[in-house]
Write a protein that holds these residues in place. Structure first.
Motif, PDB file in Angstrom:
ATOM      1  N   THR A 148       0.960  -1.190  -0.093  1.00 59.28           N
ATOM      2  CA  THR A 148      -0.160   0.086   0.108  1.00 59.28           C
ATOM      3  C   THR A 148       0.937   1.313   0.091  1.00 59.28           C
ATOM      4  OG1 THR A 148       0.035  -0.038   2.442  1.00 59.28           O
ATOM      5  CG2 THR A 148      -1.989  -1.188   1.403  1.00 59.28           C
ATOM      6  N   SER A 149       2.048   1.189   0.436  1.00 60.50           N
ATOM      7  CA  SER A 149       2.749   2.341   0.667  1.00 60.50           C
ATOM      8  C   SER A 149       4.220   1.931   1.227  1.00 60.50           C
ATOM      9  CB  SER A 149       2.164   3.444   1.846  1.00 60.50           C
ATOM     10  OG  SER A 149       2.131   2.950   2.968  1.00 60.50           O
ATOM     11  N   ILE A 150       5.181   2.934   1.175  1.00 58.79           N
ATOM     12  CA  ILE A 150       6.383   2.897   1.768  1.00 58.79           C
ATOM     13  C   ILE A 150       6.927   4.470   2.474  1.00 58.79           C
ATOM     14  CG2 ILE A 150       8.885   2.463   1.422  1.00 58.79           C
ATOM     15  CD1 ILE A 150       8.171   0.261  -0.276  1.00 58.79           C
ATOM     16  N   GLY A 151       7.264   4.352   3.774  1.00 57.59           N
ATOM     17  CA  GLY A 151       7.541   5.738   4.265  1.00 57.59           C
ATOM     18  C   GLY A 151       8.700   5.586   5.327  1.00 57.59           C
TER      19      GLY A 151
ATOM     20  N   ASN B 252       1.076   0.635  -5.083  1.00 49.16           N
ATOM     21  CA  ASN B 252       0.771   1.890  -5.132  1.00 49.16           C
ATOM     22  C   ASN B 252       1.651   2.907  -5.853  1.00 49.16           C
ATOM     23  OD1 ASN B 252      -0.611   4.527  -4.759  1.00 49.16           O
ATOM     24  ND2 ASN B 252      -0.252   4.454  -2.591  1.00 49.16           N
ATOM     25  N   ILE B 253       1.517   3.029  -7.052  1.00 45.10           N
ATOM     26  CA  ILE B 253       2.545   3.526  -7.845  1.00 45.10           C
ATOM     27  C   ILE B 253       2.552   5.288  -7.487  1.00 45.10           C
ATOM     28  CG2 ILE B 253       1.052   4.260  -9.995  1.00 45.10           C
ATOM     29  CD1 ILE B 253       3.369   3.695 -11.498  1.00 45.10           C
ATOM     30  N   ASP B 254       1.525   5.801  -6.689  1.00 45.23           N
ATOM     31  CA  ASP B 254       1.612   7.180  -6.172  1.00 45.23           C
ATOM     32  C   ASP B 254       2.456   7.440  -5.085  1.00 45.23           C
ATOM     33  OD1 ASP B 254      -0.935   7.242  -7.898  1.00 45.23           O
ATOM     34  OD2 ASP B 254      -2.188   8.193  -6.227  1.00 45.23           O
ATOM     35  N   ASN B 255       2.998   6.312  -4.555  1.00 43.56           N
ATOM     36  CA  ASN B 255       3.848   6.482  -3.643  1.00 43.56           C
ATOM     37  C   ASN B 255       5.253   6.606  -4.279  1.00 43.56           C
ATOM     38  OD1 ASN B 255       6.034   4.972  -1.703  1.00 43.56           O
ATOM     39  ND2 ASN B 255       4.376   5.664  -0.332  1.00 43.56           N
ATOM     40  N   GLU B 256       6.069   7.661  -3.913  1.00 45.91           N
ATOM     41  CA  GLU B 256       7.275   7.786  -4.685  1.00 45.91           C
ATOM     42  C   GLU B 256       8.165   6.807  -4.204  1.00 45.91           C
ATOM     43  OE1 GLU B 256       9.948  10.929  -3.464  1.00 45.91           O
ATOM     44  OE2 GLU B 256       8.564  11.447  -1.613  1.00 45.91           O
TER      45      GLU B 256
ATOM     46  N   TYR C 127      -1.351   0.265  -9.257  1.00 45.97           N
ATOM     47  CA  TYR C 127      -2.660   1.264  -9.004  1.00 45.97           C
ATOM     48  C   TYR C 127      -2.386   2.518  -8.581  1.00 45.97           C
ATOM     49  CZ  TYR C 127      -2.484  -0.098  -4.310  1.00 45.97           C
ATOM     50  OH  TYR C 127      -1.999  -0.189  -2.725  1.00 45.97           O
ATOM     51  N   GLY C 128      -3.399   3.472  -8.993  1.00 42.60           N
ATOM     52  CA  GLY C 128      -3.285   4.816  -8.249  1.00 42.60           C
ATOM     53  C   GLY C 128      -4.046   5.809  -9.005  1.00 42.60           C
ATOM     54  N   THR C 129      -3.616   7.082  -8.636  1.00 40.77           N
ATOM     55  CA  THR C 129      -4.350   8.239  -9.143  1.00 40.77           C
ATOM     56  C   THR C 129      -3.611   9.105 -10.495  1.00 40.77           C
ATOM     57  OG1 THR C 129      -3.649   9.386  -7.552  1.00 40.77           O
ATOM     58  CG2 THR C 129      -5.624   8.495  -7.357  1.00 40.77           C
TER      59      THR C 129
END
Length: 239
Positions: free
Chosen positions: A128-131, A164-168, A181-183
């Protein structure tokens, strides 16, 4: 005598812990092996692992809700995303009629997602994300990336990993063969917010074949659409 006993208490505790640790490890391994045995007895069960620095619990609930429209689904409850939480879910809740197991996977150290994968054995995954989360134990963002992608590495020869490709961090380190997937319009599953009101959020998803469908959610806020898009993508993939 009392003074000597008092002085020895810390050493007695350390000794007790030293003696008890291998016993605890044996008990833990027994439960893990039992959970693996139960999963092996369900050869048709499809297992989906979900991990990420944030958003994984929401994704788990969204995806399970969608999949229940067609399948009998078991998911890890609440925030049961540790090895023993996953093991407990399998041992107490897995039934022969379940068709899909949605497994949330959390980590605070390198190799912990790999450990969860070796327990649950997912065929498919979602990142879902990486941070920069849990850096006190991960030490660096690079270790976070490596750990979250342990799921992608595990499923690459078994099924598909949705990211999630929105996540840099994900976009800049895209796993080979991942479904995106993403926006953003270059995503395999592209979501676009149509409107947000007090009644909820309306959005559309363009599928890889070019078809577009509209969806409504009672959740308010465009920020939910990325996770909803990921859930729609995996549900679509699962039929």
């Amino acid at each position: 005598v009392l003074t000597v006993i008092y002085a020895l208490i810390p050493f007695i505790i350390l000794l007790a812990n030293f003696i008890n640790s291998p016993i605890e490890a044996m008990v833990r391994q027994y439960y893990i092996n039992d959970a693996k045995k139960m999963l092996k007895s369900c050869p048709d069960l499809k297992i989906i692992g979900i991990t990420g620095s944030y958003g994984k619990t929401s994704m788990k609930f969204f995806l399970t809700t969608l999949l229940k429209g067609k399948y009998d689904v078991l998911m890890t409850p609440e925030s049961y995303n540790t090895p023993m939480g996953v093991v407990k879910t399998i041992r107490t809740s897995l039934k022969g009629y379940h068709q899909i197991f949605v497994c949330e996977m959390g980590a605070k150290k390198v190799r912990e997602i790999d450990e969860l994968c070796r327990i649950a054995g997912p065929q498919h995954g979602i990142v879902t994300s990486i941070g920069p989360q849990h850096l006190e134990t991960f030490k660096s963002v690079e270790n976070v990336i490596k750990t979250k992608f342990e799921l992608a590495d595990y499923v690459k020869d078994k099924g598909s990993c949705f990211v999630n490709i929105d996540n840099e961090y994900i976009r800049n380190n895209l796993p080979e063969g991942a479904v995106t997937y993403g926006t953003t319009e270059d995503a395999d599953y592209y979501a676009k917010v149509i409107s947000v009101s007090r009644q909820g959020t309306k959005f559309s998803v363009r599928f890889p074949d070019g078809q577009t469908e509209e969806f409504n959610s009672i959740l308010i806020g465009g920020h939910n659409v990325v996770n909803l898009c990921g859930a729609v993508a995996m549900a679509h993939f699962m039929g």
